[in-house]
Design a protein around this motif. Structure first.
Motif, PDB file in Angstrom:
ATOM      1  N   GLY A  18      -6.033   3.934   9.451  1.00  0.00           N
ATOM      2  CA  GLY A  18      -6.869   3.747  10.633  1.00  0.00           C
ATOM      3  C   GLY A  18      -6.944   5.006  11.474  1.00  0.00           C
ATOM      4  O   GLY A  18      -8.022   5.392  11.959  1.00  0.00           O
ATOM      5  N   ALA A  19      -5.801   5.667  11.657  1.00  0.00           N
ATOM      6  CA  ALA A  19      -5.785   6.905  12.446  1.00  0.00           C
ATOM      7  C   ALA A  19      -6.633   7.978  11.779  1.00  0.00           C
ATOM      8  O   ALA A  19      -7.348   8.720  12.463  1.00  0.00           O
ATOM      9  N   ASP A  20      -6.590   8.093  10.467  1.00  0.00           N
ATOM     10  CA  ASP A  20      -7.409   9.076   9.743  1.00  0.00           C
ATOM     11  C   ASP A  20      -8.903   8.829   9.980  1.00  0.00           C
ATOM     12  O   ASP A  20      -9.677   9.765  10.186  1.00  0.00           O
ATOM     13  N   ILE A  21      -9.302   7.582   9.938  1.00  0.00           N
ATOM     14  CA  ILE A  21     -10.717   7.244  10.156  1.00  0.00           C
ATOM     15  C   ILE A  21     -11.140   7.620  11.570  1.00  0.00           C
ATOM     16  O   ILE A  21     -12.192   8.226  11.782  1.00  0.00           O
ATOM     17  N   VAL A  22     -10.309   7.293  12.566  1.00  0.00           N
ATOM     18  CA  VAL A  22     -10.632   7.638  13.954  1.00  0.00           C
ATOM     19  C   VAL A  22     -10.716   9.148  14.119  1.00  0.00           C
ATOM     20  O   VAL A  22     -11.650   9.663  14.745  1.00  0.00           O
ATOM     21  N   LEU A  23      -9.760   9.878  13.554  1.00  0.00           N
ATOM     22  CA  LEU A  23      -9.772  11.332  13.684  1.00  0.00           C
ATOM     23  C   LEU A  23     -10.991  11.964  13.037  1.00  0.00           C
ATOM     24  O   LEU A  23     -11.545  12.944  13.553  1.00  0.00           O
ATOM     25  N   LYS A  24     -11.448  11.434  11.908  1.00  0.00           N
ATOM     26  CA  LYS A  24     -12.655  11.954  11.258  1.00  0.00           C
ATOM     27  C   LYS A  24     -13.876  11.806  12.159  1.00  0.00           C
ATOM     28  O   LYS A  24     -14.749  12.669  12.190  1.00  0.00           O
ATOM     29  N   HIS A  25     -13.936  10.703  12.892  1.00  0.00           N
ATOM     30  CA  HIS A  25     -15.079  10.478  13.782  1.00  0.00           C
ATOM     31  C   HIS A  25     -14.999  11.317  15.053  1.00  0.00           C
ATOM     32  O   HIS A  25     -16.028  11.574  15.679  1.00  0.00           O
ATOM     33  N   LEU A  26     -13.824  11.725  15.434  1.00  0.00           N
ATOM     34  CA  LEU A  26     -13.655  12.535  16.641  1.00  0.00           C
ATOM     35  C   LEU A  26     -13.954  14.000  16.413  1.00  0.00           C
ATOM     36  O   LEU A  26     -14.225  14.741  17.359  1.00  0.00           O
ATOM     37  N   LYS A  27     -13.884  14.434  15.159  1.00  0.00           N
ATOM     38  CA  LYS A  27     -14.109  15.866  14.852  1.00  0.00           C
ATOM     39  C   LYS A  27     -15.564  16.221  14.821  1.00  0.00           C
ATOM     40  O   LYS A  27     -16.454  15.550  14.596  1.00  0.00           O
ATOM     41  N   VAL A  39       0.850  -1.189   0.000  1.00  0.00           N
ATOM     42  CA  VAL A  39       0.000   0.000   0.000  1.00  0.00           C
ATOM     43  C   VAL A  39       0.886   1.239   0.000  1.00  0.00           C
ATOM     44  O   VAL A  39       2.068   1.179   0.317  1.00  0.00           O
ATOM     45  N   ASP A  40       0.274   2.375  -0.348  1.00  0.00           N
ATOM     46  CA  ASP A  40       1.019   3.634  -0.398  1.00  0.00           C
ATOM     47  C   ASP A  40       1.385   4.148   0.988  1.00  0.00           C
ATOM     48  O   ASP A  40       2.433   4.740   1.179  1.00  0.00           O
ATOM     49  N   ARG A  41       0.463   3.948   1.914  1.00  0.00           N
ATOM     50  CA  ARG A  41       0.672   4.415   3.285  1.00  0.00           C
ATOM     51  C   ARG A  41       0.519   3.239   4.241  1.00  0.00           C
ATOM     52  O   ARG A  41      -0.213   2.303   3.957  1.00  0.00           O
ATOM     53  N   PRO A  42       1.164   3.316   5.392  1.00  0.00           N
ATOM     54  CA  PRO A  42       0.976   2.242   6.379  1.00  0.00           C
ATOM     55  C   PRO A  42      -0.486   2.140   6.813  1.00  0.00           C
ATOM     56  O   PRO A  42      -1.166   3.169   6.944  1.00  0.00           O
ATOM     57  N   PRO A  43      -0.997   0.950   7.004  1.00  0.00           N
ATOM     58  CA  PRO A  43      -2.393   0.783   7.415  1.00  0.00           C
ATOM     59  C   PRO A  43      -2.732   1.540   8.695  1.00  0.00           C
ATOM     60  O   PRO A  43      -3.863   2.010   8.861  1.00  0.00           O
ATOM     61  N   SER A  44      -1.772   1.708   9.593  1.00  0.00           N
ATOM     62  CA  SER A  44      -2.045   2.433  10.832  1.00  0.00           C
ATOM     63  C   SER A  44      -2.407   3.893  10.552  1.00  0.00           C
ATOM     64  O   SER A  44      -3.223   4.486  11.266  1.00  0.00           O
TER      65      SER A  44
END
Length: 71
Positions: free
Chosen positions: A62-71, A54-59
């Motif tokens: 995952g962090a992007d998804i969590v941050l979107k839900h926290l905003k 993948v282009d970016r590490p899976p972590s």
């Protein structure tokens, strides 16, 4: 582990009555030498590695998804 476009498993499974010392020893012996089985397994692992790259590490995903839900 089986790869769909191959007609044999990348890693054979030994379970129940097939997990016998003699069968495991023969299989390991074939893998320890330059054989068709060893080369096929190495090619399969290369294919898995290529497909899972993948282009970016899976972590980070995952962090992007969590941050979107926290905003």
């Amino acid at each position: 582990m089986c790869i769909r476009d191959r007609d044999y498993p990348a890693v054979p499974e030994f379970y129940n009555q097939f997990a016998q010392p003699g069968a495991l020893a023969r299989h390991l012996y074939r893998l320890s030498n330059d054989t068709l089985q060893r080369n096929a397994m190495l090619e399969a692992f290369d294919l898995v590695h290529e497909r899972m790259r993948v282009d970016r590490p899976p972590s980070e995903y995952g962090a992007d998804i969590v941050l979107k839900h926290l905003k």
